[in-house]
Design a protein around this motif. Sequence first.
Motif, PDB file in Angstrom:
ATOM      1  N   ALA A 191      -0.359  -4.957   1.604  1.00 56.10           N
ATOM      2  CA  ALA A 191      -1.595  -5.188   0.845  1.00 56.10           C
ATOM      3  C   ALA A 191      -2.817  -4.679   1.595  1.00 56.10           C
ATOM      4  CB  ALA A 191      -1.753  -6.676   0.536  1.00 56.10           C
ATOM      5  N   GLY A 192      -2.748  -4.621   2.923  1.00 54.10           N
ATOM      6  CA  GLY A 192      -3.898  -4.179   3.706  1.00 54.10           C
ATOM      7  C   GLY A 192      -3.753  -2.808   4.328  1.00 54.10           C
ATOM      8  N   VAL A 193      -2.722  -2.052   3.937  1.00 61.52           N
ATOM      9  CA  VAL A 193      -2.498  -0.743   4.553  1.00 61.52           C
ATOM     10  C   VAL A 193      -3.630   0.223   4.196  1.00 61.52           C
ATOM     11  CG1 VAL A 193      -1.073   0.277   2.718  1.00 61.52           C
ATOM     12  CG2 VAL A 193      -0.745   1.006   5.069  1.00 61.52           C
ATOM     13  N   ASP A 194      -4.034   1.000   5.178  1.00 62.02           N
ATOM     14  CA  ASP A 194      -5.079   2.015   5.012  1.00 62.02           C
ATOM     15  C   ASP A 194      -4.394   3.371   5.021  1.00 62.02           C
ATOM     16  OD1 ASP A 194      -7.186   3.801   5.212  1.00 62.02           O
ATOM     17  OD2 ASP A 194      -7.947   2.992   7.101  1.00 62.02           O
ATOM     18  N   THR A 195      -4.477   4.088   3.918  1.00 64.38           N
ATOM     19  CA  THR A 195      -3.852   5.412   3.839  1.00 64.38           C
ATOM     20  C   THR A 195      -4.853   6.522   4.136  1.00 64.38           C
ATOM     21  OG1 THR A 195      -4.251   5.592   1.465  1.00 64.38           O
ATOM     22  CG2 THR A 195      -2.134   4.641   2.161  1.00 64.38           C
ATOM     23  N   GLY A 196      -6.026   6.151   4.576  1.00 64.47           N
ATOM     24  CA  GLY A 196      -7.027   7.155   4.905  1.00 64.47           C
ATOM     25  C   GLY A 196      -7.429   8.005   3.713  1.00 64.47           C
ATOM     26  N   GLY A 197      -7.311   7.450   2.528  1.00 65.65           N
ATOM     27  CA  GLY A 197      -7.683   8.178   1.316  1.00 65.65           C
ATOM     28  C   GLY A 197      -6.569   9.045   0.760  1.00 65.65           C
ATOM     29  N   ALA A 198      -5.437   9.108   1.454  1.00 64.95           N
ATOM     30  CA  ALA A 198      -4.307   9.913   0.965  1.00 64.95           C
ATOM     31  C   ALA A 198      -3.688   9.241  -0.258  1.00 64.95           C
ATOM     32  CB  ALA A 198      -3.258  10.068   2.054  1.00 64.95           C
ATOM     33  N   SER A 199      -3.194  10.068  -1.167  1.00 67.76           N
ATOM     34  CA  SER A 199      -2.505   9.559  -2.339  1.00 67.76           C
ATOM     35  C   SER A 199      -1.205   8.880  -1.898  1.00 67.76           C
ATOM     36  CB  SER A 199      -2.187  10.736  -3.275  1.00 67.76           C
ATOM     37  OG  SER A 199      -1.344  10.321  -4.309  1.00 67.76           O
ATOM     38  N   ALA A 200      -1.016   7.640  -2.341  1.00 66.24           N
ATOM     39  CA  ALA A 200       0.180   6.906  -1.958  1.00 66.24           C
ATOM     40  C   ALA A 200       0.628   5.991  -3.086  1.00 66.24           C
ATOM     41  CB  ALA A 200      -0.068   6.083  -0.703  1.00 66.24           C
ATOM     42  N   VAL A 201       1.923   5.897  -3.252  1.00 62.25           N
ATOM     43  CA  VAL A 201       2.512   4.942  -4.176  1.00 62.25           C
ATOM     44  C   VAL A 201       3.135   3.849  -3.313  1.00 62.25           C
ATOM     45  CG1 VAL A 201       4.310   4.555  -5.903  1.00 62.25           C
ATOM     46  CG2 VAL A 201       2.994   6.688  -5.932  1.00 62.25           C
ATOM     47  N   VAL A 202       2.741   2.601  -3.579  1.00 61.69           N
ATOM     48  CA  VAL A 202       3.276   1.462  -2.841  1.00 61.69           C
ATOM     49  C   VAL A 202       4.239   0.724  -3.762  1.00 61.69           C
ATOM     50  CG1 VAL A 202       2.727  -0.700  -1.667  1.00 61.69           C
ATOM     51  CG2 VAL A 202       1.168   1.258  -1.470  1.00 61.69           C
ATOM     52  N   LEU A 203       5.481   0.584  -3.302  1.00 58.36           N
ATOM     53  CA  LEU A 203       6.514  -0.070  -4.104  1.00 58.36           C
ATOM     54  C   LEU A 203       7.021  -1.314  -3.385  1.00 58.36           C
ATOM     55  CD1 LEU A 203       8.521   3.087  -5.223  1.00 58.36           C
ATOM     56  CD2 LEU A 203       6.806   1.814  -6.525  1.00 58.36           C
ATOM     57  N   ASP A 204       6.800  -2.455  -4.001  1.00 61.88           N
ATOM     58  CA  ASP A 204       7.201  -3.743  -3.450  1.00 61.88           C
ATOM     59  C   ASP A 204       8.007  -4.462  -4.529  1.00 61.88           C
ATOM     60  OD1 ASP A 204       7.286  -6.411  -2.541  1.00 61.88           O
ATOM     61  OD2 ASP A 204       5.288  -6.275  -1.654  1.00 61.88           O
ATOM     62  N   SER A 205       9.120  -5.053  -4.167  1.00 61.79           N
ATOM     63  CA  SER A 205       9.939  -5.768  -5.148  1.00 61.79           C
ATOM     64  C   SER A 205       9.153  -6.909  -5.802  1.00 61.79           C
ATOM     65  CB  SER A 205      11.226  -6.295  -4.506  1.00 61.79           C
ATOM     66  OG  SER A 205      10.923  -7.165  -3.440  1.00 61.79           O
ATOM     67  N   ASP A 206       8.134  -7.422  -5.129  1.00 66.15           N
ATOM     68  CA  ASP A 206       7.300  -8.474  -5.722  1.00 66.15           C
ATOM     69  C   ASP A 206       6.579  -7.981  -6.978  1.00 66.15           C
ATOM     70  OD1 ASP A 206       7.958 -10.581  -4.109  1.00 66.15           O
ATOM     71  OD2 ASP A 206       6.049 -10.660  -3.037  1.00 66.15           O
TER      72      ASP A 206
END
Length: 180
Positions: A27-42
């Motif tokens: 929830a607090g990850v910083d991708t530095g503005g890079a496009s990212a898809v976060v997938l969590d089973s929750d």
Amino acid sequence: MTAVAVAPRSLVVLAGLPGAGKTTLLAGVDTGGASAVVLDSDQVRSRLRALLPSTLPYRIYRPVVHLVHRLRIVWFALTSSGLLLVHEPSTRGTTRIGLVAVGLLTGRARHFLWLDVSPEEALSGQVHRGRLIRSRSFSRHVRRAQRLRVLFAAGRPPRGWQALTVLTRADRLRLSVTPA
């Protein structure tokens, strides 16, 4: 803040014992503005819980949550052009191998992040979130995690993974995208 260099289309798996704090860290990850898809089973569990009767215990639809979560991983690995950041305990070897296969088949660099906590801390995390897994299942996770910790103490990533980063609950994560 722990900075981890990753390639633009990496498959980054955040692994650790159930209750370790993976969802909180994501929830607090910083991708530095890079496009990212976060997938969590929750994410899947929450959607299904909203659709199903509130009296239905999670243990009944848990297998569906895990199946849909893994199908989403494959789907986004195939269709997403950016980073893929996945929450998955990954204490089971077959799970790690399956994720390696997804990375290889989709041309993604593979980075394994291990959230290292004691079994007691993980159990406390389960109590805090209000969702305990069965004690036999948790014991299996703990036994497999202990074998992984020996490998990680030597600085070696699991087989098929190109990089390893070991994190603690106190860490905050920043992914720095660097050219491949």
